[in-house]
Scaffold this motif. Structure first.
Motif, PDB file in Angstrom:
ATOM      1  N   ASN A  15       9.163  -4.449   0.142  1.00 48.84           N
ATOM      2  CA  ASN A  15       9.289  -4.674  -1.293  1.00 48.84           C
ATOM      3  C   ASN A  15      10.128  -5.918  -1.528  1.00 48.84           C
ATOM      4  O   ASN A  15      10.998  -6.261  -0.712  1.00 48.84           O
ATOM      5  N   ALA A  25      17.899  -5.344  -9.432  1.00 44.73           N
ATOM      6  CA  ALA A  25      18.283  -3.930  -9.479  1.00 44.73           C
ATOM      7  C   ALA A  25      17.075  -3.037  -9.227  1.00 44.73           C
ATOM      8  O   ALA A  25      17.206  -1.932  -8.720  1.00 44.73           O
ATOM      9  N   ARG A  80      13.291  -1.977  -4.679  1.00 47.58           N
ATOM     10  CA  ARG A  80      13.300  -0.734  -3.904  1.00 47.58           C
ATOM     11  C   ARG A  80      12.739  -0.997  -2.516  1.00 47.58           C
ATOM     12  O   ARG A  80      11.834  -1.807  -2.347  1.00 47.58           O
ATOM     13  N   PRO A  81      13.246  -0.294  -1.533  1.00 46.16           N
ATOM     14  CA  PRO A  81      12.728  -0.510  -0.185  1.00 46.16           C
ATOM     15  C   PRO A  81      11.338   0.091  -0.015  1.00 46.16           C
ATOM     16  O   PRO A  81      10.977   1.047  -0.700  1.00 46.16           O
ATOM     17  N   TRP A  82      10.548  -0.505   0.870  1.00 44.09           N
ATOM     18  CA  TRP A  82       9.228   0.034   1.233  1.00 44.09           C
ATOM     19  C   TRP A  82       9.409   1.417   1.850  1.00 44.09           C
ATOM     20  O   TRP A  82       8.690   2.350   1.538  1.00 44.09           O
ATOM     21  N   ALA A  83      10.397   1.555   2.695  1.00 45.28           N
ATOM     22  CA  ALA A  83      10.653   2.819   3.370  1.00 45.28           C
ATOM     23  C   ALA A  83      12.045   3.309   2.984  1.00 45.28           C
ATOM     24  O   ALA A  83      12.907   2.522   2.612  1.00 45.28           O
ATOM     25  N   PRO A  84      12.265   4.635   3.069  1.00 48.07           N
ATOM     26  CA  PRO A  84      13.581   5.154   2.724  1.00 48.07           C
ATOM     27  C   PRO A  84      14.623   4.755   3.763  1.00 48.07           C
ATOM     28  O   PRO A  84      14.293   4.321   4.861  1.00 48.07           O
ATOM     29  N   LEU A  87       5.654  -7.517   8.848  1.00 43.85           N
ATOM     30  CA  LEU A  87       5.902  -6.206   8.244  1.00 43.85           C
ATOM     31  C   LEU A  87       5.834  -6.298   6.717  1.00 43.85           C
ATOM     32  O   LEU A  87       6.258  -7.295   6.132  1.00 43.85           O
ATOM     33  N   PRO A  88       5.341  -5.226   6.083  1.00 41.75           N
ATOM     34  CA  PRO A  88       5.374  -5.188   4.625  1.00 41.75           C
ATOM     35  C   PRO A  88       6.765  -4.830   4.132  1.00 41.75           C
ATOM     36  O   PRO A  88       7.522  -4.133   4.828  1.00 41.75           O
ATOM     37  N   VAL A  98       5.170  -5.838  -3.628  1.00 45.56           N
ATOM     38  CA  VAL A  98       5.019  -5.608  -2.190  1.00 45.56           C
ATOM     39  C   VAL A  98       4.372  -6.830  -1.555  1.00 45.56           C
ATOM     40  O   VAL A  98       3.352  -7.315  -2.043  1.00 45.56           O
ATOM     41  N   PHE A 138       6.063 -15.526   3.840  1.00 40.44           N
ATOM     42  CA  PHE A 138       5.953 -14.316   3.022  1.00 40.44           C
ATOM     43  C   PHE A 138       4.636 -14.405   2.264  1.00 40.44           C
ATOM     44  O   PHE A 138       4.298 -15.463   1.718  1.00 40.44           O
ATOM     45  N   ARG A 183      15.666  -6.228   0.427  1.00 40.07           N
ATOM     46  CA  ARG A 183      16.753  -5.400   0.956  1.00 40.07           C
ATOM     47  C   ARG A 183      16.347  -4.971   2.355  1.00 40.07           C
ATOM     48  O   ARG A 183      15.245  -4.443   2.544  1.00 40.07           O
ATOM     49  N   ARG A 219       4.349  -9.181   2.547  1.00 42.77           N
ATOM     50  CA  ARG A 219       4.567  -9.072   3.996  1.00 42.77           C
ATOM     51  C   ARG A 219       5.337 -10.298   4.443  1.00 42.77           C
ATOM     52  O   ARG A 219       5.063 -11.407   3.994  1.00 42.77           O
ATOM     53  N   VAL A 220       6.257 -10.071   5.360  1.00 44.57           N
ATOM     54  CA  VAL A 220       7.070 -11.147   5.883  1.00 44.57           C
ATOM     55  C   VAL A 220       6.731 -11.364   7.358  1.00 44.57           C
ATOM     56  O   VAL A 220       6.483 -10.402   8.088  1.00 44.57           O
ATOM     57  N   ALA A 221       6.679 -12.625   7.765  1.00 41.60           N
ATOM     58  CA  ALA A 221       6.404 -12.965   9.171  1.00 41.60           C
ATOM     59  C   ALA A 221       7.464 -13.946   9.650  1.00 41.60           C
ATOM     60  O   ALA A 221       7.783 -14.910   8.947  1.00 41.60           O
TER      61      ALA A 221
END
Lengths: 138, 138
Positions: free
Chosen positions: A42, A109, A112-116, A39-40, A25, A72, A53, A27-29
């Motif tokens: 994965n 593979a 995974r995304p931070w949020a669904p 925002l944070p 995890v 990042f 993703r 954060r990207v700016a």
């Protein structure tokens, strides 16, 4: 303001990449059409390139357009100690076409995304600058 | 890619401010004279305004010049669960003159730097936008 004795050390590139590999995890700016974003998310790192993703509909999809100054960051700060480190990468982003075979790598593979939700786009951040530091308390 | 069932909820302003008050470390993003910056730092929140101490010599000192689009982010992600939240604030920064009495407030007095060293400048970030979300797994 503090009576603790602390020291700060600048991390070399190898240490920065090693610390990036310890977490999933960050954060990207970047500057979007709507201004400064932070925002944070994965990530996975494969061969020194950072992959995200992102949702085709969201603000992060602008990363897939190819931005030239994206930052990042990952960090760690213990809850019981004052030991902490942080690594910041800056570079350019581009869209990855999964047919390139990258999706089949073990690391990507597991991305995974931070949020669904649907995350159809894969974005690569190619580092141009990387720096980090470690803060220790005694 | 995942078999977990997750849900995402958008946090209201009050929830965002409450979560901001649960931590003392966040990350700030802004465009400096050298491009996109993204660094962790300690903060204190007093009456809805976010305060940092920064070094007069470092890149963060540009925050004291008064920037109009600065983002600040805090987040939490459990190591054993997929529950996570994040809050991002966007606003303007300005230099605070400590003679204004702010340094005497309990919160601001506890404002410690992420890294050791002189941090002569106090910067205020006045929020204009705040938003956050919580991700839960079942």
């Amino acid at each position: 303001m503090t009576t603790r004795i602390s020291s700060i050390s600048v991390l070399d590139e190898q240490e920065c990449y090693q610390l990036l590999s310890t977490t999933t995890v960050g954060r990207v700016a970047f500057i979007s059409h709507h201004g400064q974003q932070l925002l944070p998310l994965n990530f996975a790192m494969v061969d020194g390139v950072i992959y995200f993703r992102v949702n085709e509909e969201g603000v992060l999809s602008e990363l897939a357009d190819g931005l030239v100054d994206v930052a990042f960051e990952v960090d760690h700060h213990g809850t019981t100690t004052r030991d902490a480190w942080n690594v910041t990468v800056r570079g350019t982003t581009s869209r990855v076409h999964e047919s390139a075979g990258l999706a089949s790598t073990a690391n990507l593979a597991s991305l995974r995304p931070w949020a669904p939700g649907e995350r159809a786009l894969v974005v690569a951040l190619t580092p141009e600058l990387i720096d980090g530091r470690r803060v220790s308390s005694h």
